[in-house]
Design a protein around this motif. Sequence first.
Motif, PDB file in Angstrom:
ATOM      1  N   SER A  85       0.835  -1.210   0.000  1.00  0.00           N
ATOM      2  CA  SER A  85       0.000   0.000   0.000  1.00  0.00           C
ATOM      3  C   SER A  85       0.868   1.258   0.000  1.00  0.00           C
ATOM      4  O   SER A  85       0.527   2.254  -0.649  1.00  0.00           O
ATOM      5  CB  SER A  85      -0.991  -0.003   1.173  1.00  0.00           C
ATOM      6  N   ALA A  86       2.006   1.217   0.680  1.00  0.00           N
ATOM      7  CA  ALA A  86       2.940   2.348   0.651  1.00  0.00           C
ATOM      8  C   ALA A  86       3.531   2.512  -0.752  1.00  0.00           C
ATOM      9  O   ALA A  86       3.673   3.642  -1.245  1.00  0.00           O
ATOM     10  CB  ALA A  86       4.038   2.171   1.685  1.00  0.00           C
ATOM     11  N   ALA A  87       3.867   1.406  -1.394  1.00  0.00           N
ATOM     12  CA  ALA A  87       4.419   1.475  -2.754  1.00  0.00           C
ATOM     13  C   ALA A  87       3.401   2.064  -3.722  1.00  0.00           C
ATOM     14  O   ALA A  87       3.750   2.889  -4.574  1.00  0.00           O
ATOM     15  CB  ALA A  87       4.862   0.089  -3.212  1.00  0.00           C
ATOM     16  N   THR A  88       2.154   1.664  -3.577  1.00  0.00           N
ATOM     17  CA  THR A  88       1.097   2.227  -4.424  1.00  0.00           C
ATOM     18  C   THR A  88       0.944   3.716  -4.165  1.00  0.00           C
ATOM     19  O   THR A  88       0.848   4.517  -5.108  1.00  0.00           O
ATOM     20  CB  THR A  88      -0.240   1.502  -4.170  1.00  0.00           C
ATOM     21  N   ALA A  89       0.929   4.108  -2.895  1.00  0.00           N
ATOM     22  CA  ALA A  89       0.805   5.525  -2.552  1.00  0.00           C
ATOM     23  C   ALA A  89       1.991   6.320  -3.096  1.00  0.00           C
ATOM     24  O   ALA A  89       1.806   7.414  -3.661  1.00  0.00           O
ATOM     25  CB  ALA A  89       0.698   5.695  -1.033  1.00  0.00           C
ATOM     26  N   SER A  90       3.188   5.789  -2.953  1.00  0.00           N
ATOM     27  CA  SER A  90       4.378   6.481  -3.461  1.00  0.00           C
ATOM     28  C   SER A  90       4.333   6.624  -4.979  1.00  0.00           C
ATOM     29  O   SER A  90       4.708   7.675  -5.522  1.00  0.00           O
ATOM     30  CB  SER A  90       5.647   5.744  -3.040  1.00  0.00           C
ATOM     31  N   TYR A 122      -3.003   7.115  -0.243  1.00  0.00           N
ATOM     32  CA  TYR A 122      -2.417   7.473   1.054  1.00  0.00           C
ATOM     33  C   TYR A 122      -3.317   6.997   2.187  1.00  0.00           C
ATOM     34  O   TYR A 122      -2.847   6.405   3.165  1.00  0.00           O
ATOM     35  CB  TYR A 122      -2.208   8.984   1.096  1.00  0.00           C
ATOM     36  N   LEU A 123      -4.621   7.220   2.059  1.00  0.00           N
ATOM     37  CA  LEU A 123      -5.565   6.756   3.083  1.00  0.00           C
ATOM     38  C   LEU A 123      -5.536   5.237   3.223  1.00  0.00           C
ATOM     39  O   LEU A 123      -5.608   4.713   4.336  1.00  0.00           O
ATOM     40  CB  LEU A 123      -6.983   7.226   2.768  1.00  0.00           C
ATOM     41  N   GLY A 136      -7.047  13.233  -6.168  1.00  0.00           N
ATOM     42  CA  GLY A 136      -7.957  12.299  -5.493  1.00  0.00           C
ATOM     43  C   GLY A 136      -7.404  10.885  -5.395  1.00  0.00           C
ATOM     44  O   GLY A 136      -7.348  10.307  -4.302  1.00  0.00           O
ATOM     45  N   PRO A 137      -6.981  10.286  -6.508  1.00  0.00           N
ATOM     46  CA  PRO A 137      -6.413   8.939  -6.427  1.00  0.00           C
ATOM     47  C   PRO A 137      -5.156   8.869  -5.548  1.00  0.00           C
ATOM     48  O   PRO A 137      -4.923   7.869  -4.869  1.00  0.00           O
ATOM     49  CB  PRO A 137      -6.085   8.599  -7.884  1.00  0.00           C
TER      50      PRO A 137
END
Length: 150
Positions: free
Chosen positions: A85-90, A129-130, A123-124
């Motif tokens: 999830s952190a990799a996706t957010a980054s 991040y959320l 938004g995405p």
Amino acid sequence: MDAEFERADPASRKVAYLAYAAQFKERLDLCRKAGVQAALAVGTTPQETAQFLAEARLLWSEPVEDFGPAEASLRTQGPTAVVDSAATASAKLADYRAVVHDAIMADDASREARVRTARAAYGPTYRAYLEFLHEASDVVGDDDVLRIGF
């Protein structure tokens, strides 16, 4: 939880999650503010445009020096769901930064369209991040990670 990360110290894990969340939020906020300045430059006088874009460039290029180390530390703490999830957010943040940069650097004729693209990318990025905040909060078992994110 992933076997490879089971032995991770809960306190170290929480510190890593909190650091990443804080650094991510700082970088996202700077980028969002830069995008706002680019938007303000649309349809203004040449002098106002130059001022807004100068501020946008400053905000966009403001260093968040601890972001890379925080990201690296988080990857060592696991588990896979949080790391992913952190990799996706980054990745979303990198994409958002790129489209904000495009809006800042655009010529007057295309800036408005570039600003719209940047707004749509926020938004995405924020949702990713959320997702990270919720995954991390679930793993550490308290809401400190969620609190720092807002």
